[in-house]
Design an enzyme around this catalytic site. Structure first.
Site, mmCIF file in Angstrom:
data_model
loop_
_atom_site.group_PDB
_atom_site.id
_atom_site.type_symbol
_atom_site.label_atom_id
_atom_site.label_comp_id
_atom_site.label_asym_id
_atom_site.label_seq_id
_atom_site.Cartn_x
_atom_site.Cartn_y
_atom_site.Cartn_z
ATOM 1 N N TYR A 1 -65.869 -27.134 69.349
ATOM 2 C CA TYR A 1 -66.790 -28.186 69.710
ATOM 3 C C TYR A 1 -68.189 -27.477 69.730
ATOM 4 O O TYR A 1 -69.260 -28.146 69.562
ATOM 5 C CB TYR A 1 -66.408 -28.907 71.075
ATOM 6 C CG TYR A 1 -67.329 -30.097 71.100
ATOM 7 C CD1 TYR A 1 -67.424 -31.218 70.319
ATOM 8 C CD2 TYR A 1 -68.247 -30.256 72.362
ATOM 9 C CE1 TYR A 1 -68.201 -32.333 70.355
ATOM 10 C CE2 TYR A 1 -68.903 -31.538 72.368
ATOM 11 C CZ TYR A 1 -68.726 -32.398 71.635
ATOM 12 O OH TYR A 1 -69.614 -33.524 71.609
ATOM 13 N N LYS B 1 -74.296 -31.098 74.547
ATOM 14 C CA LYS B 1 -73.927 -32.020 75.592
ATOM 15 C C LYS B 1 -74.513 -31.778 77.065
ATOM 16 O O LYS B 1 -74.841 -32.665 77.857
ATOM 17 C CB LYS B 1 -72.635 -32.446 75.474
ATOM 18 C CG LYS B 1 -72.269 -32.994 74.378
ATOM 19 C CD LYS B 1 -72.879 -34.387 73.889
ATOM 20 C CE LYS B 1 -72.269 -35.467 72.767
ATOM 21 N NZ LYS B 1 -73.186 -36.555 72.455
HETATM 22 P P1 NAD Z 1 -70.183 -42.355 65.032
HETATM 23 O O1 NAD Z 1 -70.151 -41.535 63.936
HETATM 24 O O2 NAD Z 1 -69.963 -43.887 64.687
HETATM 25 O O3 NAD Z 1 -71.690 -42.366 65.812
HETATM 26 C C1 NAD Z 1 -72.663 -41.318 65.561
HETATM 27 C C2 NAD Z 1 -73.885 -41.847 65.173
HETATM 28 O O4 NAD Z 1 -75.013 -40.844 65.189
HETATM 29 C C3 NAD Z 1 -73.748 -42.608 63.619
HETATM 30 O O5 NAD Z 1 -74.179 -43.790 63.832
HETATM 31 C C4 NAD Z 1 -74.858 -41.810 62.942
HETATM 32 O O6 NAD Z 1 -75.273 -42.293 61.764
HETATM 33 C C5 NAD Z 1 -75.893 -41.384 63.918
HETATM 34 N N1 NAD Z 1 -76.522 -40.229 63.863
HETATM 35 C C6 NAD Z 1 -76.314 -38.945 63.547
HETATM 36 N N2 NAD Z 1 -77.677 -38.361 62.925
HETATM 37 C C7 NAD Z 1 -78.619 -39.255 63.074
HETATM 38 C C8 NAD Z 1 -79.905 -39.129 62.971
HETATM 39 N N3 NAD Z 1 -80.753 -38.193 62.460
HETATM 40 N N4 NAD Z 1 -80.754 -40.417 63.327
HETATM 41 C C9 NAD Z 1 -80.189 -41.542 63.721
HETATM 42 N N5 NAD Z 1 -79.017 -41.498 63.959
HETATM 43 C C10 NAD Z 1 -78.022 -40.465 63.542
HETATM 44 O O7 NAD Z 1 -69.481 -41.780 66.205
HETATM 45 P P2 NAD Z 1 -69.298 -41.901 67.680
HETATM 46 O O8 NAD Z 1 -68.151 -41.199 68.130
HETATM 47 O O9 NAD Z 1 -69.148 -43.525 68.078
HETATM 48 O O10 NAD Z 1 -70.309 -41.173 68.433
HETATM 49 C C11 NAD Z 1 -71.523 -41.853 69.301
HETATM 50 C C12 NAD Z 1 -71.734 -40.791 70.405
HETATM 51 O O11 NAD Z 1 -70.616 -40.580 71.180
HETATM 52 C C13 NAD Z 1 -72.114 -39.411 69.943
HETATM 53 O O12 NAD Z 1 -73.176 -38.855 71.004
HETATM 54 C C14 NAD Z 1 -71.092 -38.693 70.295
HETATM 55 O O13 NAD Z 1 -71.122 -37.199 70.672
HETATM 56 C C15 NAD Z 1 -70.256 -39.480 71.373
HETATM 57 N N6 NAD Z 1 -68.823 -39.278 72.099
HETATM 58 C C16 NAD Z 1 -67.810 -39.231 70.869
HETATM 59 C C17 NAD Z 1 -66.626 -39.116 71.497
HETATM 60 C C18 NAD Z 1 -65.446 -39.236 70.520
HETATM 61 O O14 NAD Z 1 -64.488 -38.857 70.604
HETATM 62 N N7 NAD Z 1 -65.590 -40.203 69.187
HETATM 63 C C19 NAD Z 1 -66.354 -38.811 72.697
HETATM 64 C C20 NAD Z 1 -67.485 -38.769 73.397
HETATM 65 C C21 NAD Z 1 -68.534 -38.778 72.993
HETATM 66 O O1 0WE Z 2 -69.190 -35.645 69.882
HETATM 67 C C1 0WE Z 2 -68.448 -35.608 69.099
HETATM 68 C C2 0WE Z 2 -68.509 -35.545 67.628
HETATM 69 C C3 0WE Z 2 -69.692 -34.607 67.161
HETATM 70 C C4 0WE Z 2 -70.147 -34.487 65.934
HETATM 71 C C5 0WE Z 2 -69.023 -34.342 64.940
HETATM 72 C C6 0WE Z 2 -69.471 -33.904 63.547
HETATM 73 C C7 0WE Z 2 -68.457 -34.135 62.523
HETATM 74 C C8 0WE Z 2 -68.958 -34.193 61.074
HETATM 75 C C9 0WE Z 2 -71.363 -34.007 65.640
HETATM 76 N N1 0WE Z 2 -71.592 -33.480 64.363
HETATM 77 C C10 0WE Z 2 -70.740 -33.758 63.155
HETATM 78 N N2 0WE Z 2 -71.224 -33.307 62.081
HETATM 79 C C11 0WE Z 2 -70.652 -33.407 61.243
HETATM 80 O O2 0WE Z 2 -70.907 -33.215 59.955
HETATM 81 N N3 0WE Z 2 -67.124 -35.857 69.674
HETATM 82 C C12 0WE Z 2 -67.065 -35.800 70.996
HETATM 83 C C13 0WE Z 2 -65.854 -35.951 68.877
HETATM 84 C C14 0WE Z 2 -65.357 -34.403 68.786
HETATM 85 O O3 0WE Z 2 -65.991 -33.522 67.837
HETATM 86 C C15 0WE Z 2 -65.227 -32.523 67.964
HETATM 87 C C16 0WE Z 2 -64.370 -32.623 68.971
HETATM 88 C C17 0WE Z 2 -64.435 -33.836 69.378
HETATM 89 C C18 0WE Z 2 -63.666 -34.330 70.568
HETATM 90 C C19 0WE Z 2 -65.289 -31.406 67.146
HETATM 91 C C20 0WE Z 2 -64.552 -30.299 67.784
HETATM 92 C C21 0WE Z 2 -63.884 -30.108 68.723
HETATM 93 C C22 0WE Z 2 -63.539 -31.422 69.438
#
Ligand code: NAD
Ligand code: 0WE
Length: 266
Positions: A155, A162
């Site tokens: 991560y 974060k």
């Molecule tokens: P997602 O890919 O559906 O959402 C991430 C969003 O960020 C996308 O809509 C993408 O277009 C947007 N984004 C990236 N660069 C951008 C930019 N320059 N301008 C505008 N938008 C931009 O994935 P998600 O999992 O729904 O992620 C949403 C949030 O939740 C993120 O902050 C992620 O870190 C957080 N999160 C995700 C998880 C997980 O396991 N999926 C867990 C905890 C927190």
């Molecule tokens: O916040 C996230 C996703 C973050 C994320 C993921 C990507 C993949 C594709 C940010 N940037 C990018 N850029 C890309 O090009 N999570 C909480 C989900 C997540 O991502 C991980 C995790 C977990 C959980 C990445 C490594 C290890 C664990």
């Protein structure tokens, strides 16, 4: 039960139907909120527009949050469409793919900058741009992950981002307190979204998670949506600057070991 009746919410970060932002949009809609949606850029319009239409949402705007001009443009559009708003949700995170593998010490200056800009500063920039049109009693919400507190392998720079996002949540909560606007974060357990797809080791981590967490269940975008409703509703009127976990209890574990079936027979 309509916890958000009479409230207007703008949600940033919808990419597709698996997005956490979309789970939040659906939950807000069920609770009677008027919605506006924003997505990163033109490439996503073909996915996001039909989703918006399914909820009868007509405010659907692209916004690359890396651009001050685009943020200002969306804020202006929101002002003409809604006048004032009550809720802003930031569900955006991004790091360069190469930064999410290998040792953290290999993080490049550019990779560090991009992760902080898009994942952290964008929340501050949105808060500032929308401050003049936020109604008292309103709420800002962002999404974070436990990798801010403890090491989640790979991560990397996102964990550092974060941590900064959670600190920003507290400073913003302090600033917005006198306006009676609350600022909170949801720390979600792993969910299979676009941002999680193709991440090294995510599949294993995801499977392990439900077998280890106290509640023994996976986390869904509906779970996050429901907590978002609560945090942005008047039920949470005196809660600000907090990080609320929606993780089936995983973060309370000091020794996160896999649980066996029929544990009570020990
Ligand atoms: P997602 O890919 O559906 O959402 C991430 C969003 O960020 C996308 O809509 C993408 O277009 C947007 N984004 C990236 N660069 C951008 C930019 N320059 N301008 C505008 N938008 C931009 O994935 P998600 O999992 O729904 O992620 C949403 C949030 O939740 C993120 O902050 C992620 O870190 C957080 N999160 C995700 C998880 C997980 O396991 N999926 C867990 C905890 C927190
Ligand atoms: O916040 C996230 C996703 C973050 C994320 C993921 C990507 C993949 C594709 C940010 N940037 C990018 N850029 C890309 O090009 N999570 C909480 C989900 C997540 O991502 C991980 C995790 C977990 C959980 C990445 C490594 C290890 C664990």
């Amino acid at each position: 039960m309509q916890l958000l009746a009479g409230k207007t919410a703008l949600i940033f970060g919808v990419a597709n139907k698996r997005s956490i932002a979309w789970g939040i949009a659906q939950a807000f809609h069920q609770h009677g909120a008027r919605l506006g949606l924003s997505y990163a850029g033109p490439a996503l319009e073909r996915r996001v527009r039909p989703l918006a239409e399914s909820l009868g949402v007509s405010f659907v705007e692209p916004c690359d949050v890396g651009s001050d001009e685009e943020i200002a443009r969306v804020a202006e559009k929101a002002r003409s469409a809604f006048g004032e708003i009550d809720i802003l949700v930031h569900s955006i995170g991004f790091a360069l793919r190469e930064e999410l593998q290998g040792p953290y010490y290999n993080t490049s200056r550019e990779g560090f900058h991009v992760a902080m800009d898009i994942s952290v500063y964008s929340f501050v920039a949105l808060a500032r741009a929308f401050q003049p049109m936020l109604r008292p009693g309103g709420a800002l919400l962002t999404l974070t992950y436990y990798g801010s507190e403890k090491v989640a392998p790979n991560y990397n720079v996102m964990g550092v981002a974060k941590a900064a996002l959670e600190a920003s949540t507290r400073y913003l909560a302090y600033d917005f307190g006198p306006h009676n606007v609350r600022v909170n974060a949801i720390s979600a357990g792993p969910i299979r979204t676009l941002a999680a797809a193709g991440v090294t080791g995510f599949k294993d981590m995801y499977r392990q998670f439900a077998e280890t967490a106290p509640l023994g269940q996976e986390i869904t975008i509906e779970d996050v949506g429901n907590t978002a409703v609560y945090l942005c509703s008047d039920l949470a009127a005196k809660t600000t600057g907090e990080v609320v976990f929606v993780d089936a209890g995983y973060n309370i574990l000091g020794v996160p070991v896999k649980r066996r079936e029929m544990e009570e027979n020990d």
